[in-house]
Design a protein around this motif. Sequence first.
Motif, short mmCIF file in Angstrom:
data_model
loop_
_atom_site.label_atom_id
_atom_site.label_comp_id
_atom_site.label_asym_id
_atom_site.label_seq_id
_atom_site.Cartn_x
_atom_site.Cartn_y
_atom_site.Cartn_z
N SER A 110 33.42 16.09 3.86
CA SER A 110 34.97 16.21 3.82
C SER A 110 35.42 15.62 2.37
CB SER A 110 35.85 15.61 4.82
OG SER A 110 35.43 16.50 6.06
N ASN A 111 34.63 15.75 1.49
CA ASN A 111 35.12 15.12 0.23
C ASN A 111 35.54 16.30 -0.84
OD1 ASN A 111 35.03 12.84 -1.74
ND2 ASN A 111 33.29 13.72 -2.57
N ALA A 112 36.68 16.16 -1.32
CA ALA A 112 37.33 17.15 -2.20
C ALA A 112 37.31 16.48 -3.53
CB ALA A 112 38.58 17.61 -1.60
N MET A 159 40.91 14.04 -9.09
CA MET A 159 41.16 13.24 -7.93
C MET A 159 39.83 13.31 -6.77
SD MET A 159 44.70 13.46 -6.12
CE MET A 159 45.02 13.56 -4.47
N HIS A 160 39.46 12.23 -6.24
CA HIS A 160 38.65 12.24 -5.31
C HIS A 160 39.20 11.79 -4.09
CE1 HIS A 160 35.60 12.34 -8.38
NE2 HIS A 160 36.66 12.01 -9.32
N ASP A 161 39.52 12.87 -3.00
CA ASP A 161 39.75 12.64 -1.60
C ASP A 161 38.66 12.84 -0.60
OD1 ASP A 161 42.44 12.58 -0.15
OD2 ASP A 161 41.24 14.16 0.69
N SER A 162 38.34 12.01 0.00
CA SER A 162 37.47 11.97 1.02
C SER A 162 37.94 11.35 2.13
CB SER A 162 36.10 11.07 0.37
OG SER A 162 35.21 10.81 1.63
N ASN A 163 37.96 12.39 3.22
CA ASN A 163 38.25 11.78 4.69
C ASN A 163 37.37 11.85 5.83
OD1 ASN A 163 38.26 14.39 5.80
ND2 ASN A 163 40.18 15.03 4.90
N GLY A 164 36.15 11.61 5.09
CA GLY A 164 34.91 11.59 6.13
C GLY A 164 34.05 10.66 5.36
#
Length: 205
Positions: A192-194, A60-65
């Motif tokens: 901020s990419n997880a 899962m690719h979670d990017s809040n930036g």
Amino acid sequence: MASFQSNPFLLFLLSLMVVVASASGGEFTLGKEKPTRSTKKEKPTRSPKKEKSTHLHFYMHDSNGGRKPTAIRVVQGPPLNLPGSNSNFGDVFVMDDPLTEGPKSTSTSKLVGRAQGLHVFASRDSADTALLLTTNLVFTEGKYNGSTLSILARDAIFAPVRELPVVGGTGEFRLARGYALLKTHSFNTNSSNAVLDLDVHVMHY
Ligand SMILES: *[C@@H]1O[C@H](CO)[C@@H](O)[C@H](O)[C@H]1NC(C)=O
Ligand SMILES: *[C@@H]1O[C@H](CO)[C@@H](O)[C@H](O)[C@H]1NC(C)=O
């Protein structure tokens, strides 16, 4: 004891209690569960669908930036300084994160679905940062195309492995229940990419 037994008024009260107790044992009972299927030894008219167990693994690719965030903050809590994070207790993010077969970016790894939901910074304790993660995993590949799994979990983001309860599903995953093991595969502090590694085990029909 003897005076208790010989007291006619008490005996009357006791018998009244017995009557009340048996009268309340009707339709509603507490602490008793009924079997979902008949326990009678009758031949079922319809054969019940067999329960299956499925294991899925994806990222899962979670990017809040960055330029194209997949998670956006819609509510900002008052600053309480969660260390190593720009986030505060009370922050609410809405996310639409791509799910891929491999850990590489979505342009090189095959897209298998999306995680659509929200996460809330739900721990006041800055030494134990934890999210309320509530999301639907919407699959778009193969036999699971269009099927979903629902997760309602506590995600202690700095723990090496987090266990997330799977509380339901649709389509191929109707009546699903199970768990997912979530690990942070990588985190880029600049963007901020997880990238998160998910191992999902579900029972379903
Ligand atoms: C998944 O289902 C949708 C809607 O039925 C369809 O448009 C799409 O082509 C399907 N994708 C794959 C990879 O089968
Ligand atoms: C973050 O940015 C710094 C400075 O621009 C750079 O040196 C570093 O390699 C970057 N880190 C990652 C993980 O991309």
